[in-house]
Write a protein that holds these residues in place. Structure first.
Motif, PDB file in Angstrom:
ATOM      1  N   LYS A 370      50.165  33.591  21.317  1.00 26.91           N
ATOM      2  CA  LYS A 370      50.992  32.392  21.396  1.00 26.91           C
ATOM      3  C   LYS A 370      50.323  31.270  22.188  1.00 26.91           C
ATOM      4  N   GLU A 371      49.102  31.538  22.650  1.00 27.02           N
ATOM      5  CA  GLU A 371      48.327  30.569  23.432  1.00 27.02           C
ATOM      6  C   GLU A 371      49.100  30.112  24.674  1.00 27.02           C
ATOM      7  N   ILE A 372      49.744  31.069  25.328  1.00 22.53           N
ATOM      8  CA  ILE A 372      50.475  30.802  26.564  1.00 22.53           C
ATOM      9  C   ILE A 372      49.568  31.138  27.748  1.00 22.53           C
ATOM     10  N   PRO A 373      49.267  30.173  28.610  1.00 23.05           N
ATOM     11  CA  PRO A 373      48.409  30.457  29.768  1.00 23.05           C
ATOM     12  C   PRO A 373      49.098  31.422  30.735  1.00 23.05           C
ATOM     13  N   TYR A 374      48.324  32.299  31.352  1.00 26.42           N
ATOM     14  CA  TYR A 374      48.920  33.264  32.272  1.00 26.42           C
ATOM     15  C   TYR A 374      47.882  33.779  33.261  1.00 26.42           C
ATOM     16  N   HIS A 375      48.378  34.252  34.379  1.00 23.06           N
ATOM     17  CA  HIS A 375      47.589  35.044  35.311  1.00 23.06           C
ATOM     18  C   HIS A 375      48.158  36.455  35.279  1.00 23.06           C
ATOM     19  N   THR A 376      47.325  37.424  35.557  1.00 21.58           N
ATOM     20  CA  THR A 376      47.796  38.800  35.483  1.00 21.58           C
ATOM     21  C   THR A 376      47.446  39.570  36.742  1.00 21.58           C
ATOM     22  N   GLY A 377      48.254  40.579  37.022  1.00 21.87           N
ATOM     23  CA  GLY A 377      48.004  41.476  38.144  1.00 21.87           C
ATOM     24  C   GLY A 377      48.267  42.903  37.718  1.00 21.87           C
ATOM     25  N   LYS A 378      47.496  43.837  38.261  1.00 22.08           N
ATOM     26  CA  LYS A 378      47.679  45.255  37.938  1.00 22.08           C
ATOM     27  C   LYS A 378      47.568  46.069  39.219  1.00 22.08           C
ATOM     28  N   GLU A 389      52.881  60.770  47.399  1.00 18.73           N
ATOM     29  CA  GLU A 389      53.757  61.748  48.060  1.00 18.73           C
ATOM     30  C   GLU A 389      54.409  62.698  47.060  1.00 18.73           C
ATOM     31  N   THR A 390      54.727  62.170  45.896  1.00 16.15           N
ATOM     32  CA  THR A 390      55.396  62.982  44.864  1.00 16.15           C
ATOM     33  C   THR A 390      54.415  63.537  43.833  1.00 16.15           C
ATOM     34  N   ASP A 391      53.122  63.195  43.987  1.00 15.01           N
ATOM     35  CA  ASP A 391      52.073  63.623  43.062  1.00 15.01           C
ATOM     36  C   ASP A 391      52.384  63.181  41.639  1.00 15.01           C
ATOM     37  N   GLU A 392      52.772  61.902  41.534  1.00 19.62           N
ATOM     38  CA  GLU A 392      53.057  61.286  40.232  1.00 19.62           C
ATOM     39  C   GLU A 392      52.191  60.037  40.112  1.00 19.62           C
ATOM     40  N   THR A 393      50.884  60.214  40.060  1.00 18.45           N
ATOM     41  CA  THR A 393      49.947  59.100  40.217  1.00 18.45           C
ATOM     42  C   THR A 393      49.400  58.545  38.908  1.00 18.45           C
ATOM     43  N   LYS A 394      49.970  58.944  37.779  1.00 14.49           N
ATOM     44  CA  LYS A 394      49.502  58.422  36.493  1.00 14.49           C
ATOM     45  C   LYS A 394      50.097  57.039  36.231  1.00 14.49           C
ATOM     46  N   GLY A 395      49.293  56.174  35.590  1.00 14.42           N
ATOM     47  CA  GLY A 395      49.811  54.882  35.152  1.00 14.42           C
ATOM     48  C   GLY A 395      49.592  53.748  36.109  1.00 14.42           C
ATOM     49  N   PHE A 396      50.279  52.628  35.825  1.00 15.64           N
ATOM     50  CA  PHE A 396      50.112  51.420  36.627  1.00 15.64           C
ATOM     51  C   PHE A 396      51.265  50.450  36.384  1.00 15.64           C
ATOM     52  N   PHE A 397      51.388  49.483  37.294  1.00 18.47           N
ATOM     53  CA  PHE A 397      52.267  48.320  37.105  1.00 18.47           C
ATOM     54  C   PHE A 397      51.373  47.174  36.628  1.00 18.47           C
ATOM     55  N   LYS A 398      51.895  46.360  35.711  1.00 22.01           N
ATOM     56  CA  LYS A 398      51.147  45.196  35.237  1.00 22.01           C
ATOM     57  C   LYS A 398      52.100  44.035  35.028  1.00 22.01           C
ATOM     58  N   GLY A 418      59.635  54.265  35.492  1.00 25.28           N
ATOM     59  CA  GLY A 418      59.193  52.933  35.083  1.00 25.28           C
ATOM     60  C   GLY A 418      60.322  52.028  34.631  1.00 25.28           C
ATOM     61  N   GLY A 419      61.340  52.589  33.981  1.00 24.36           N
ATOM     62  CA  GLY A 419      62.458  51.778  33.512  1.00 24.36           C
ATOM     63  C   GLY A 419      63.232  51.143  34.651  1.00 24.36           C
ATOM     64  N   GLU A 420      63.341  51.836  35.773  1.00 25.73           N
ATOM     65  CA  GLU A 420      64.068  51.287  36.917  1.00 25.73           C
ATOM     66  C   GLU A 420      63.309  50.103  37.527  1.00 25.73           C
ATOM     67  N   ILE A 421      61.992  50.223  37.611  1.00 24.88           N
ATOM     68  CA  ILE A 421      61.177  49.133  38.151  1.00 24.88           C
ATOM     69  C   ILE A 421      61.205  47.933  37.205  1.00 24.88           C
ATOM     70  N   MET A 422      61.138  48.203  35.898  1.00 30.11           N
ATOM     71  CA  MET A 422      61.205  47.123  34.922  1.00 30.11           C
ATOM     72  C   MET A 422      62.491  46.323  35.070  1.00 30.11           C
ATOM     73  N   ALA A 423      63.611  47.003  35.340  1.00 29.18           N
ATOM     74  CA  ALA A 423      64.891  46.307  35.477  1.00 29.18           C
ATOM     75  C   ALA A 423      64.890  45.367  36.679  1.00 29.18           C
ATOM     76  N   ASN A 453      55.208  44.662  45.886  1.00 32.74           N
ATOM     77  CA  ASN A 453      54.471  43.813  46.838  1.00 32.74           C
ATOM     78  C   ASN A 453      52.985  43.819  46.491  1.00 32.74           C
ATOM     79  N   ASN A 454      52.457  45.025  46.308  1.00 39.87           N
ATOM     80  CA  ASN A 454      51.033  45.184  45.999  1.00 39.87           C
ATOM     81  C   ASN A 454      50.682  44.588  44.644  1.00 39.87           C
ATOM     82  N   LEU A 455      51.578  44.792  43.666  1.00 40.96           N
ATOM     83  CA  LEU A 455      51.338  44.256  42.329  1.00 40.96           C
ATOM     84  C   LEU A 455      51.180  42.748  42.368  1.00 40.96           C
ATOM     85  N   MET A 456      52.107  42.075  43.017  1.00 43.66           N
ATOM     86  CA  MET A 456      52.069  40.620  43.043  1.00 43.66           C
ATOM     87  C   MET A 456      50.864  40.107  43.848  1.00 43.66           C
TER      88      MET A 456
END
Length: 463
Positions: A370-378, A389-398, A418-423, A453-456
Motif C-alpha cells: 500500500k506504499e505506507i511508510p512505517y518504522h518497525t520494531g521486533k 521463567e516459564t521456558d516459553e521462549t519461542k517467537g517474537f513481538f513485532k 499472544g492473543g492477550e498481548i495483541m488485544a 516496553n522493550n518492543l517499542m
C-alpha cells in the motif's frame, strides 16, 4: 403463512445476538437453524478446537516436565477422553446459547432448512414434520461457511477427514497427512503431533501461512521442525488413493513426482460460504465470484429488505467479526446510527497454535504493497524475563508504527498468550496511544506485557 417482524436464517454468531437485539425491541423474530444452535463457532469451530488444543498442550507440557525439574513416569493420551471432554464443552456452550435465546418471548426457534420463496417469504423444510411458510418485512441471512474440498482425483472415493470430522476421532492417527498449511492445518497438525501422531503438512504455497510476513513464517517453520512436524511446501497434490488401510497422496513439486502415505488424511484447504441451496436465485440476490453474498454498508443485499452477515457476506471469517456484524447491522438498520461502519475497522485474529499467532492491523508486506511508510520494531521472546521463567521462549513481538504520528499501524505477536498481548495493542490503536508512550509506561513486573516496553524501544527505520 405466519408473519414475523424479522426472519433470521442461521443461529450462528451473527444470527443469535441479532435475534436477541431485535426481540428486545418488542419485535417478533423467527430464528431458523438447520443443524445446531451456536453455528460453527460453538459446534465445530472455536470452542471444540481450542478445547482439544488445551488437551494437546497438557500432553506437551507433560512430555517436557523434566525441563522444569519435575520427574514423571510414562504417560499416554486417551483420545476417547479427549473427545469426551470436547463434547462436554460443546454441549455446555450450546445449551447456554439455547437457554439465552429461549428467554425471549419474542424469538421463535425453528429447526429446519430455509429456502426463499419470495423476497419476503421463506419455506422451512423440517425433517419428519410438515413445512412452514413464514413472512417478514426484513430477512437476515447468516448460514456461515463449510469446509472447501478441492477437486483432486480420487479424493471423493477416499476416507478423508475435514475440520469437523477429525474431532470425532476416538483413536490417535498413526500418521496424519494434512493437506493445507494455513491456520486450520497448523492448529490440527501441531495438536495431533502432540497427541502422538506422526504429522506431514503439505501446501501449494511457497511457505506456511503465506499471508503473514516472511520472518513469521520462518519462525513457525522452525518451531514445527523442532517438534518434528514434517512440512512440504510448493506441493501440488495430484491424486489421493486408499489401499489396504493406507491413504496416499501423490504430488508434484519442484523436484518432480512424489507421494506420502499415512493412516489418516485431513483436508484443510479453506472454507466456502454456505450460500447454495437457499433459493437466492429465486429472488435475484447477487453473489461474488467466490459465492459470497454481496452487501452494502447496511449489510443489505441487491434485494431490498434482505440482508446478509458474517462469513456468507464475505466478512472476515472470525467469530468476533460475525458478532460485530450483528452489532453494526442492528444499530444501522434499527437504530438509524449510520456513523458506525464496517469500513476500515480493525480486524484482530489469533491462531491457537503454540505459541499463539495473533495479528492486528498491518504487517510489513501489506504496508509495502500500500506504499505506507512505517518504522518497525521486533523483540524476541528469548530475551523476555517472563518467557525465560516459564521456558516459553519461542517467537517474537513485532510492531509497525507511523514515523510522523508515532501511532501503531499494526502488530504481529507470535508468543505464549499472544492473543492477550495483541488485544492490548488493539486498544492502544483505538485509543491512539503513541508507541513511545508505551515504551516508557511502567508495566507490572514480571509479566509478559512488560515486554511491550522493550518492543517499542526496538522501533527503527524499515529496510
Amino acid at each position: 403463512m405466519e408473519k414475523f417482524d424479522a426472519i433470521i436464517i442461521g443461529a450462528g454468531q451473527s444470527g443469535m445476538p441479532l435475534a436477541k437485539k431485535i426481540g428486545n425491541k418488542g419485535l417478533s423474530v423467527a430464528l431458523i437453524e438447520k443443524r445446531a444452535i451456536g453455528g460453527t463457532c460453538i459446534n465445530d469451530g472455536c470452542s471444540p478446537t481450542k478445547t482439544m488444543a488445551a488437551s494437546a498442550r497438557v500432553a506437551h507440557l507433560v512430555s517436557r516436565a523434566g525441563d522444569f525439574g519435575v520427574d514423571v513416569g510414562a504417560y499416554s493420551v486417551n483420545q476417547k477422553n479427549v473427545k469426551k471432554r470436547k463434547d462436554y464443552i460443546v454441549d455446555l456452550f450450546r445449551g447456554g446459547a439455547s437457554k439465552g435465546l429461549e428467554k425471549s418471548e419474542q424469538i421463535t426457534i425453528l429447526m429446519g432448512k430455509a429456502v426463499f420463496q419470495s423476497d419476503r417469504s421463506v419455506r422451512v423444510e423440517r425433517e419428519g414434520q410438515s413445512d412452514l411458510e413464514l413472512e417478514a418485512d426484513k430477512i437476515f441471512i447468516n448460514p456461515g461457511s463449510t469446509p472447501r474440498i478441492p477437486a483432486i482425483e480420487g479424493l471423493s472415493e477416499s476416507p478423508f477427514l475435514d475440520s469437523t470430522s477429525i474431532m470425532e476421532l476416538e483413536e490417535t492417527p498413526e500418521h496424519l497427512i494434512v493437506l493445507g498449511g494455513g491456520y486450520i492445518g497448523l492448529e490440527f497438525g501441531q495438536m495431533f503431533s502432540r497427541f502422538g501422531s506422526k504429522v506431514t503438512i503439505m501446501d501449494m504455497a511457497s511457505r506456511l501461512v503465506p499471508k503473514e510476513d516472511k520472518d513469521v513464517c520462518e519462525e513457525i517453520s522452525s518451531i514445527f521442525k523442532e517438534e518434528q512436524i514434517n512440512t512440504k511446501v510448493n506441493v501440488d497434490a495430484k491424486k489421493v488413493s486408499f489401499t489396504n488401510g493406507k491413504i496416499t497422496v501423490a504430488y508434484e513439486d519442484e523436484t518432480g513426482k512424489g507421494s506420502v502415505s499415512g493412516s489418516h488424511l485431513l483436508v484443510a484447504t479453506g472454507r466456502k460460504p454456505s450460500s447454495a441451496a437457499l433459493g437466492l436465485e429465486t429472488i435475484g440476490v447477487t453473489l461474488s465470484d467466490r459465492g459470497h453474498i454481496v452487501v452494502d454498508e447496511n449489510f443489505e443485499t441487491s434485494v431490498p429488505g434482505v440482508y446478509a452477515l458474517g462469513d456468507v457476506a464475505g466478512s472476515p471469517p472470525f467469530t468476533h467479526m460475525a458478532y460485530h456484524d450483528a452489532y453494526l447491522a442492528f444499530n444501522r438498520i434499527y437504530e438509524g446510527n449510520t456513523s458506525l461502519s464496517k469500513k476500515d475497522r480493525l480486524i484482530p485474529y489469533c491462531v491457537f497454535m503454540d505459541p499463539q499467532l495473533a495479528r492486528i492491523g498491518l504487517n510489513e508486506e501489506q504496508a509495502k504493497a500500500k506504499e505506507i511508510p512505517y518504522h518497525t520494531g521486533k523483540f524476541w521472546m528469548k530475551h523476555s524475563g517472563r518467557a525465560l521463567e516459564t521456558d516459553e521462549t519461542k517467537g517474537f513481538f513485532k510492531v509497525l508504527v507511523d514515523p510522523k504520528t508515532r501511532q501503531i499501524l499494526g502488530a504481529t505477536i507470535l508468543s505464549m498468550d499472544g492473543g492477550e498481548i495483541m488485544a492490548v495493542l488493539q486498544m492502544a490503536m483505538v485509543g491512539k496511544v503513541p508507541y513511545d508512550q508505551i515504551q516508557h509506561l511502567p508495566i507490572a513486573h514480571p509479566t509478559l506485557a512488560e515486554s511491550l516496553n522493550n518492543l517499542m524501544g526496538q522501533v527503527k527505520t524499515a529496510d
